[in-house]
Design a protein around this motif. Structure first.
Motif, PDB file in Angstrom:
ATOM      1  N   ALA A  49       0.583  -1.419   0.332  1.00 42.15           N
ATOM      2  CA  ALA A  49      -0.412  -0.119   0.133  1.00 42.15           C
ATOM      3  C   ALA A  49       1.286   1.112  -0.040  1.00 42.15           C
ATOM      4  N   SER A  50       1.695   1.414   0.611  1.00 39.03           N
ATOM      5  CA  SER A  50       2.927   2.263   0.339  1.00 39.03           C
ATOM      6  C   SER A  50       3.710   2.287  -0.913  1.00 39.03           C
ATOM      7  N   THR A  51       3.641   1.563  -1.257  1.00 39.33           N
ATOM      8  CA  THR A  51       4.021   1.755  -2.990  1.00 39.33           C
ATOM      9  C   THR A  51       3.675   2.517  -3.705  1.00 39.33           C
ATOM     10  N   LEU A  52       2.251   1.628  -3.559  1.00 38.59           N
ATOM     11  CA  LEU A  52       1.356   2.096  -4.052  1.00 38.59           C
ATOM     12  C   LEU A  52       0.843   3.624  -4.466  1.00 38.59           C
ATOM     13  N   LEU A  53       0.866   3.859  -3.029  1.00 37.32           N
ATOM     14  CA  LEU A  53       0.636   5.716  -2.696  1.00 37.32           C
ATOM     15  C   LEU A  53       1.905   6.366  -2.715  1.00 37.32           C
ATOM     16  N   LYS A  54       3.173   6.131  -2.858  1.00 38.17           N
ATOM     17  CA  LYS A  54       3.797   6.103  -3.417  1.00 38.17           C
ATOM     18  C   LYS A  54       4.254   7.234  -4.799  1.00 38.17           C
ATOM     19  N   ASN A  55       3.391   5.964  -5.200  1.00 39.17           N
ATOM     20  CA  ASN A  55       3.573   5.552  -7.067  1.00 39.17           C
ATOM     21  C   ASN A  55       2.382   6.638  -7.241  1.00 39.17           C
ATOM     22  N   LEU A  56       1.900   7.294  -6.835  1.00 40.71           N
ATOM     23  CA  LEU A  56       0.181   7.962  -7.225  1.00 40.71           C
ATOM     24  C   LEU A  56       0.410   8.912  -7.445  1.00 40.71           C
ATOM     25  N   GLU A  57       0.110   9.463  -8.875  1.00 41.93           N
ATOM     26  CA  GLU A  57       0.561  10.665  -9.204  1.00 41.93           C
ATOM     27  C   GLU A  57      -1.162  11.569 -10.193  1.00 41.93           C
ATOM     28  N   PHE A  58      -1.469  11.924  -9.973  1.00 46.21           N
ATOM     29  CA  PHE A  58      -2.634  13.347  -9.807  1.00 46.21           C
ATOM     30  C   PHE A  58      -2.343  14.492 -11.247  1.00 46.21           C
ATOM     31  N   SER A  59      -2.778  14.327 -12.075  1.00 40.75           N
ATOM     32  CA  SER A  59      -2.137  15.816 -12.436  1.00 40.75           C
ATOM     33  C   SER A  59      -4.449  16.512 -12.701  1.00 40.75           C
ATOM     34  N   ALA A  97       4.354   0.337 -10.736  1.00 38.76           N
ATOM     35  CA  ALA A  97       5.529   0.041 -10.436  1.00 38.76           C
ATOM     36  C   ALA A  97       5.783  -0.444  -8.897  1.00 38.76           C
ATOM     37  N   GLY A  98       6.293  -1.766  -8.662  1.00 39.75           N
ATOM     38  CA  GLY A  98       6.993  -2.252  -7.566  1.00 39.75           C
ATOM     39  C   GLY A  98       6.201  -3.323  -6.867  1.00 39.75           C
ATOM     40  N   VAL A  99       4.511  -2.931  -7.565  1.00 39.06           N
ATOM     41  CA  VAL A  99       2.959  -3.051  -7.025  1.00 39.06           C
ATOM     42  C   VAL A  99       2.591  -4.854  -7.095  1.00 39.06           C
ATOM     43  N   THR A 100       2.448  -5.642  -5.857  1.00 37.64           N
ATOM     44  CA  THR A 100       2.118  -7.302  -6.389  1.00 37.64           C
ATOM     45  C   THR A 100       0.355  -7.392  -6.236  1.00 37.64           C
ATOM     46  N   THR A 101       0.381  -8.317  -6.732  1.00 42.83           N
ATOM     47  CA  THR A 101      -1.086  -8.998  -5.267  1.00 42.83           C
ATOM     48  C   THR A 101      -0.302  -9.157  -4.300  1.00 42.83           C
ATOM     49  N   TYR A 102      -1.933 -10.545  -3.818  1.00 46.02           N
ATOM     50  CA  TYR A 102      -1.621 -11.210  -2.848  1.00 46.02           C
ATOM     51  C   TYR A 102      -0.917 -12.371  -2.817  1.00 46.02           C
ATOM     52  N   ASP A 103      -0.279 -12.597  -4.074  1.00 48.83           N
ATOM     53  CA  ASP A 103       0.117 -14.091  -3.960  1.00 48.83           C
ATOM     54  C   ASP A 103       1.662 -14.103  -4.485  1.00 48.83           C
ATOM     55  N   GLY A 104       1.789 -12.436  -4.744  1.00 51.46           N
ATOM     56  CA  GLY A 104       3.562 -11.805  -5.083  1.00 51.46           C
ATOM     57  C   GLY A 104       3.495 -12.116  -6.195  1.00 51.46           C
ATOM     58  N   ALA A 105       2.026 -12.228  -7.671  1.00 47.73           N
ATOM     59  CA  ALA A 105       2.400 -11.655  -8.988  1.00 47.73           C
ATOM     60  C   ALA A 105       2.571 -10.624  -9.355  1.00 47.73           C
ATOM     61  N   GLN A 106       3.387  -9.992 -10.145  1.00 45.16           N
ATOM     62  CA  GLN A 106       2.864  -8.258 -10.802  1.00 45.16           C
ATOM     63  C   GLN A 106       1.392  -7.729 -10.721  1.00 45.16           C
ATOM     64  N   ALA A 107       1.081  -6.351 -10.175  1.00 46.90           N
ATOM     65  CA  ALA A 107      -0.297  -5.973 -10.195  1.00 46.90           C
ATOM     66  C   ALA A 107      -0.639  -5.831 -11.681  1.00 46.90           C
ATOM     67  N   LEU A 108      -0.072  -5.667 -12.469  1.00 46.09           N
ATOM     68  CA  LEU A 108      -0.005  -4.512 -13.635  1.00 46.09           C
ATOM     69  C   LEU A 108      -0.830  -5.550 -14.413  1.00 46.09           C
ATOM     70  N   PRO A 109      -0.512  -6.486 -14.666  1.00 43.11           N
ATOM     71  CA  PRO A 109      -1.234  -7.862 -15.474  1.00 43.11           C
ATOM     72  C   PRO A 109      -2.539  -7.926 -15.360  1.00 43.11           C
ATOM     73  N   ALA A 110      -3.133  -8.055 -13.489  1.00 49.99           N
ATOM     74  CA  ALA A 110      -4.019  -8.197 -12.317  1.00 49.99           C
ATOM     75  C   ALA A 110      -4.992  -7.176 -12.666  1.00 49.99           C
ATOM     76  N   VAL A 111      -4.568  -5.475 -12.838  1.00 48.81           N
ATOM     77  CA  VAL A 111      -5.466  -5.028 -12.845  1.00 48.81           C
ATOM     78  C   VAL A 111      -5.345  -4.370 -14.326  1.00 48.81           C
ATOM     79  N   ARG A 112      -5.205  -4.541 -15.479  1.00 49.57           N
ATOM     80  CA  ARG A 112      -5.734  -5.436 -17.126  1.00 49.57           C
ATOM     81  C   ARG A 112      -6.412  -5.602 -16.967  1.00 49.57           C
ATOM     82  N   GLY A 113      -6.320  -6.916 -16.190  1.00 44.57           N
ATOM     83  CA  GLY A 113      -7.598  -7.613 -16.533  1.00 44.57           C
ATOM     84  C   GLY A 113      -8.379  -7.698 -16.734  1.00 44.57           C
ATOM     85  N   SER A 114      -8.396  -6.783 -14.865  1.00 42.89           N
ATOM     86  CA  SER A 114      -9.998  -6.437 -14.313  1.00 42.89           C
ATOM     87  C   SER A 114     -10.649  -5.330 -14.817  1.00 42.89           C
ATOM     88  N   LEU A 115      -9.881  -4.449 -15.704  1.00 48.78           N
ATOM     89  CA  LEU A 115     -10.267  -2.937 -16.180  1.00 48.78           C
ATOM     90  C   LEU A 115     -10.828  -3.690 -17.588  1.00 48.78           C
TER      91      LEU A 115
END
Length: 117
Positions: A49-59, A97-115
């Motif tokens: 959660a800390s990594t995700l929050l550090k990565n978030l950037e809103f224009s 970047a640097g965020v994983t799912t609970y099972d350790g997989a990269q979060a990006l493909p999981a989020v892309r799939g969800s969307l």
């Protein structure tokens, strides 16, 4: 993408949205970054959660688009955030970047799939 992440995104945008923008806004105000959130023990208790929050950037443009959909077009916050992410999927690479799912997989493909991207 989990409902919690979409709600966090919508809530973050809603709390910082401005109906009027000053005419001479400094360049430093064009991008909002969440570095150290200062919430009690979040960095120690949940590094992802800390990594995700550090990565978030809103224009400012992003906030205006999403909040316009919520306030002007009466879209639900979760639907507005999800539609914006589908239209702007490139932000996900930076945010996840640097965020994983609970099972350790990269979060990006999981989020892309969800969307559906």
């Amino acid at each position: 993408m989990s409902k919690n992440v979409l709600c966090l995104l919508a809530a973050s945008l809603f709390t910082s949205y401005s109906l009027t923008t000053p005419a001479a806004e400094p360049a430093s105000c064009q991008t909002v970054r969440m570095a150290e959130v200062g919430w009690a023990d979040i960095s120690a208790t949940t590094g992802l959660a800390s990594t995700l929050l550090k990565n978030l950037e809103f224009s400012l443009a992003m906030e205006n688009q999403i909040m316009g959909a919520i306030l002007d077009d009466k879209e639900q916050p979760e639907a507005a955030a999800k539609a914006w992410l589908k239209a702007n999927p490139e932000v996900l690479e930076q945010w996840l970047a640097g965020v994983t799912t609970y099972d350790g997989a990269q979060a990006l493909p999981a989020v892309r799939g969800s969307l559906g991207l």
